[in-house]
Design an enzyme around this catalytic site. Structure first.
Site, PDB file in Angstrom:
ATOM      1  N   TYR A 169      -1.071   0.297  -3.708  1.00 33.65           N
ATOM      2  CA  TYR A 169      -0.158  -0.547  -3.179  1.00 33.65           C
ATOM      3  C   TYR A 169      -0.285  -1.846  -4.503  1.00 33.65           C
ATOM      4  CZ  TYR A 169      -4.044  -3.755  -1.147  1.00 33.65           C
ATOM      5  OH  TYR A 169      -4.885  -4.428  -1.039  1.00 33.65           O
ATOM      6  N   ILE A 223      -0.996  -6.276   8.483  1.00 32.87           N
ATOM      7  CA  ILE A 223       0.311  -6.715   8.533  1.00 32.87           C
ATOM      8  C   ILE A 223       1.331  -5.298   9.416  1.00 32.87           C
ATOM      9  CG2 ILE A 223       0.019  -8.779   7.648  1.00 32.87           C
ATOM     10  CD1 ILE A 223       2.070  -7.650   5.230  1.00 32.87           C
ATOM     11  N   PHE A 251       6.117  -6.386  -1.651  1.00 30.82           N
ATOM     12  CA  PHE A 251       4.542  -5.331  -2.533  1.00 30.82           C
ATOM     13  C   PHE A 251       5.626  -3.801  -2.818  1.00 30.82           C
ATOM     14  CE2 PHE A 251       2.392  -7.375   1.369  1.00 30.82           C
ATOM     15  CZ  PHE A 251       1.529  -6.785   0.313  1.00 30.82           C
ATOM     16  N   TYR A 262       2.122 -12.675   7.523  1.00 32.19           N
ATOM     17  CA  TYR A 262       0.878 -13.823   8.371  1.00 32.19           C
ATOM     18  C   TYR A 262       0.925 -14.325   8.470  1.00 32.19           C
ATOM     19  CZ  TYR A 262      -2.276 -10.774   4.865  1.00 32.19           C
ATOM     20  OH  TYR A 262      -2.144  -9.171   4.650  1.00 32.19           O
ATOM     21  N   PHE A 309      -1.498 -10.751  -5.534  1.00 30.87           N
ATOM     22  CA  PHE A 309      -2.254 -11.573  -5.193  1.00 30.87           C
ATOM     23  C   PHE A 309      -3.377  -9.975  -4.506  1.00 30.87           C
ATOM     24  CE2 PHE A 309       0.953 -10.871  -1.899  1.00 30.87           C
ATOM     25  CZ  PHE A 309      -0.021  -9.956  -1.198  1.00 30.87           C
ATOM     26  N   ASP A 310      -3.140  -8.855  -5.080  1.00 26.12           N
ATOM     27  CA  ASP A 310      -3.656  -8.046  -4.673  1.00 26.12           C
ATOM     28  C   ASP A 310      -3.308  -6.395  -5.461  1.00 26.12           C
ATOM     29  OD1 ASP A 310      -6.056  -6.577  -3.799  1.00 26.12           O
ATOM     30  OD2 ASP A 310      -5.185  -7.094  -1.972  1.00 26.12           O
TER      31      ASP A 310
END
Length: 190
Positions: free
Chosen positions: A106, A139, A182, A165, A119-120
């Site tokens: 991802y 999540i 994502f 979140y 962010f990731d």
């Protein structure tokens, strides 16, 4: 310059240039405000009602700390929960059942796919992410998305705050009320 030509030029600029969403919001607000004060009658009504259509879906959606163009995601499917997705690579394998361990790849962003606010990313780390799907270990948006994917499938998913979140955010990186974007892939069921 006619207003039609002006809006055509704005549309072309949006398509051909990398304009941040906040810059686009400010420009759209200024253009609409100026047009509403300088035009009268039919033209003003046209601008008020038709501006979004002319600027390729330029109706601007805001949610939490995010701003996105409606037209960018018009081809995405939307589930009853509010999750949006687009299959970018068809899968040919099985579909995981709740409780099964899966292997995924991802990349996640705030403010839209390929934005500067990544962010990731498991891909950047060169290491797949494994988890038990459907058990609440991730999540809600991830559980929902992966439970309907086939092995080998890749999707772009848009997760609203309620499936992400929420108002609390995460780790000082994801603000409260954030919509998450994502690019996910179901690599294997283990």
């Amino acid at each position: 310059m006619s207003m039609f030509y002006f809006f055509y030029r704005v549309k072309r600029a949006i398509i051909n240039m990398k304009i941040t969403r906040i810059q686009l919001c400010i420009a759209a607000a200024l253009v609409c405000s100026a047009a509403a004060f300088t035009l009268n009658g039919e033209r003003r009504d046209f601008l008020r009602k038709g501006f979004g259509t002319i600027v390729s879906g330029g109706a601007i959606l805001t949610g939490g700390n995010n701003v996105a163009l409606a037209a960018n995601y018009s081809d995405y499917k939307k589930t009853d929960s509010g999750l949006q997705y687009k299959i970018t690579k068809e899968g040919t394998g099985g579909i995981p059942q709740s409780g099964q361990s899966i292997k995924t790849q991802y990349t996640g962003w705030l403010d839209g796919f390929e934005s500067e606010k990544k962010f990731d990313s498991s891909r950047d780390r060169g290491k797949a992410f494994n988890f038990k799907v459907g058990t609440g270990g991730v999540i809600k948006g991830w559980d929902e998305a992966f439970l309907s994917m086939k092995v080998g499938e890749r999707r772009n998913i848009i997760i609203p705050p309620a499936l992400g979140y929420g108002d609390r955010g995460a780790g000082g990186v994801i603000p409260g009320g954030a919509t998450l974007y994502f690019d996910v892939e179901l690599v294997a069921i283990q």
